[in-house]
Design an enzyme around this catalytic site. Structure first.
Site, PDB file in Angstrom:
ATOM      1  N   ASP A  21     127.484  98.670  -0.976  1.00 15.88           N
ATOM      2  CA  ASP A  21     126.822  98.835   0.307  1.00 15.88           C
ATOM      3  C   ASP A  21     127.371 100.098   0.959  1.00 15.88           C
ATOM      4  O   ASP A  21     128.595 100.274   1.056  1.00 15.88           O
ATOM      5  CB  ASP A  21     127.099  97.606   1.185  1.00 15.88           C
ATOM      6  CG  ASP A  21     126.317  97.630   2.466  1.00 15.88           C
ATOM      7  OD1 ASP A  21     125.111  97.318   2.419  1.00 15.88           O
ATOM      8  OD2 ASP A  21     126.899  97.968   3.515  1.00 15.88           O
ATOM      9  N   ILE A  22     126.475 100.975   1.399  1.00 17.14           N
ATOM     10  CA  ILE A  22     126.897 102.225   2.032  1.00 17.14           C
ATOM     11  C   ILE A  22     127.531 101.901   3.381  1.00 17.14           C
ATOM     12  O   ILE A  22     126.947 101.199   4.202  1.00 17.14           O
ATOM     13  CB  ILE A  22     125.698 103.182   2.217  1.00 17.14           C
ATOM     14  CG1 ILE A  22     125.086 103.521   0.851  1.00 17.14           C
ATOM     15  CG2 ILE A  22     126.116 104.445   2.969  1.00 17.14           C
ATOM     16  CD1 ILE A  22     123.749 104.239   0.929  1.00 17.14           C
ATOM     17  N   GLU A  33     120.539  99.383   2.227  1.00 19.82           N
ATOM     18  CA  GLU A  33     121.503 100.338   1.669  1.00 19.82           C
ATOM     19  C   GLU A  33     122.385  99.700   0.607  1.00 19.82           C
ATOM     20  O   GLU A  33     123.465 100.191   0.311  1.00 19.82           O
ATOM     21  CB  GLU A  33     122.347 100.940   2.788  1.00 19.82           C
ATOM     22  CG  GLU A  33     123.297  99.995   3.468  1.00 19.82           C
ATOM     23  CD  GLU A  33     122.686  99.133   4.577  1.00 19.82           C
ATOM     24  OE1 GLU A  33     123.472  98.493   5.275  1.00 19.82           O
ATOM     25  OE2 GLU A  33     121.461  99.093   4.737  1.00 19.82           O
TER      26      GLU A  33
END
Length: 148
Positions: free
Chosen positions: A25-26, A68
């Site tokens: 996950d960004i 994301e």
């Protein structure tokens, strides 16, 4: 990608080989979108997707999970090897600065990983990887944590 995951997963089980699921996950993605706009957020997602593709093996399966988040299935891979692959992705990501309107942004990610347990279904392995990802985010982000 879910059908391919099932096929690869069943093949590993049949051959009694380890497989590991990863969730990435960004970090601070909402802030990137809110500050620099959705086009910048889309570019960050595309940059990370291309980097993941370059860092994983041809036999691995990677895809966008939503928003994301990304998922990666590493067949014939134990936890130690999976951590090395994630570390390689992280090193390559931090070597690059994301440029947006001549501003350099450092992009990081948090990740959770889970090794397949005998009898486990697709939803269960990704749930455990997601729980490890959640702990990584909660513990300060930019971390790689293994499922409990």
């Amino acid at each position: 990608w879910q059908e391919r995951f099932d096929e690869m997963h069943k093949l590993c089980v049949r051959r009694d080989k380890p497989s590991t699921a990863l969730m990435l996950d960004i970090d601070h993605f909402k802030r990137i979108n809110d500050t620099y706009g959705h086009q910048a957020g889309d570019k960050v997602i595309k940059m990370l997707a291309a980097l993941i593709k370059r860092c994983v093996r041809e036999t691995d399966l990677a895809g966008r999970y939503g928003g994301e988040e990304f998922v990666i299935l590493l067949p014939n891979t134990d936890l130690g090897e999976a951590v090395m692959i994630l570390s390689r992705i992280r090193r390559n990501l931090t070597k690059k600065f994301f440029l947006h309107e001549n501003m350099r942004l450092l992009i990081t990610f948090s990740a959770g990983l889970a090794k397949y347990q005998p009898g486990e279904q697709q939803e269960q392995i990704f749930k455990r990887a997601d729980e490890a990802l959640y702990r990584a985010k909660k513990n300060g982000k930019n971390q790689i944590l293994e499922a409990l």
